[in-house]
Design a protein around this motif. Structure first.
Motif, mmCIF file in Angstrom:
data_model
loop_
_atom_site.group_PDB
_atom_site.id
_atom_site.type_symbol
_atom_site.label_atom_id
_atom_site.label_comp_id
_atom_site.label_asym_id
_atom_site.label_seq_id
_atom_site.Cartn_x
_atom_site.Cartn_y
_atom_site.Cartn_z
ATOM 1 N N ALA A 108 18.422 -68.920 43.090
ATOM 2 C CA ALA A 108 19.268 -69.519 44.120
ATOM 3 C C ALA A 108 19.251 -71.051 44.101
ATOM 4 N N SER A 109 18.083 -71.663 43.924
ATOM 5 C CA SER A 109 17.995 -73.135 43.989
ATOM 6 C C SER A 109 18.797 -73.836 42.893
ATOM 7 N N PRO A 110 18.647 -73.465 41.618
ATOM 8 C CA PRO A 110 19.472 -74.114 40.594
ATOM 9 C C PRO A 110 20.974 -73.846 40.788
ATOM 10 N N CYS A 111 21.303 -72.659 41.284
ATOM 11 C CA CYS A 111 22.705 -72.342 41.534
ATOM 12 C C CYS A 111 23.246 -73.230 42.662
ATOM 13 N N ALA A 112 22.486 -73.393 43.713
ATOM 14 C CA ALA A 112 22.902 -74.258 44.827
ATOM 15 C C ALA A 112 23.089 -75.692 44.354
ATOM 16 N N ARG A 113 22.201 -76.172 43.477
ATOM 17 C CA ARG A 113 22.338 -77.531 42.941
ATOM 18 C C ARG A 113 23.629 -77.669 42.130
ATOM 19 N N ARG A 114 23.933 -76.649 41.346
ATOM 20 C CA ARG A 114 25.167 -76.683 40.548
ATOM 21 C C ARG A 114 26.400 -76.723 41.460
ATOM 22 N N ILE A 115 26.389 -75.880 42.481
ATOM 23 C CA ILE A 115 27.529 -75.860 43.414
ATOM 24 C C ILE A 115 27.670 -77.219 44.097
ATOM 25 N N LYS A 116 26.559 -77.790 44.533
ATOM 26 C CA LYS A 116 26.597 -79.103 45.187
ATOM 27 C C LYS A 116 27.139 -80.164 44.222
ATOM 28 N N ARG A 117 26.729 -80.110 42.965
ATOM 29 C CA ARG A 117 27.217 -81.071 41.959
ATOM 30 C C ARG A 117 28.725 -80.902 41.749
#
Length: 156
Positions: free
Chosen positions: A31-40
């Motif tokens: 979830a954390s890397p995915c959330a970072r990608r979405i935020k980017r």
């Protein structure tokens, strides 16, 4: 943008209400890397916004009309005035500057024919409008489609 970013974008276009955990599971991330990608993707402007897709019939929109508009002149101030007027017309859901026999193509929605006639009168009152040609949409074959996500070689 790599293949995972593209997969995330496809999933969000299909259903933007999915949880980050659900998206992460589908793309093979936590979830954390995915959330970072979405935020980017949001911060870079690739994801412009999130919105609900409404059912036209359920909210009383019975007609979709495509309107070709030609202007009398193409001076900057006239173009600006026309484009501002169109921005202020709720019935116009999209407006495109086009090449060819006319200057603009508008997509207009209305409750019914009387509502469209009222809209047409507003459009005709604009000083710079020369010609209006109306095309009634009989039936939508395709619409609200997801945007294609091209490979980097197709981007600008």
């Amino acid at each position: 943008m790599d293949r995972i970013d593209k997969h995330i974008l496809r999933l969000l276009q299909q259903d933007a209400r999915q949880s980050t955990a659900d998206i992460a599971d589908k793309v093979g991330l936590s979830a954390s890397p995915c959330a970072r990608r979405i935020k980017r993707l949001e911060e870079s402007g690739i994801i412009a916004n999130y919105r609900a897709s409404l059912n036209k019939g359920r909210i009383g929109i019975g007609m979709t009309v495509f309107v070709e508009v030609s202007l009398n002149n193409h001076q900057a101030s006239s173009i600006d005035d026309f484009e501002q007027a169109v921005q202020d017309m709720d019935e116009v859901i999209s407006c495109h500057v086009v090449s060819g026999a006319y200057d603009y193509l508008l997509e207009v929605v209305s409750h019914d024919l009387a509502g469209y006639e009222s809209f047409t009168r507003k459009l005709q009152r604009l000083e710079n409008v020369k010609d209006i040609h109306t095309h009634l949409a009989i039936r939508q074959v395709k619409g609200g489609s997801e945007l294609p996500i091209f490979s980097p070689s197709h981007s600008q």
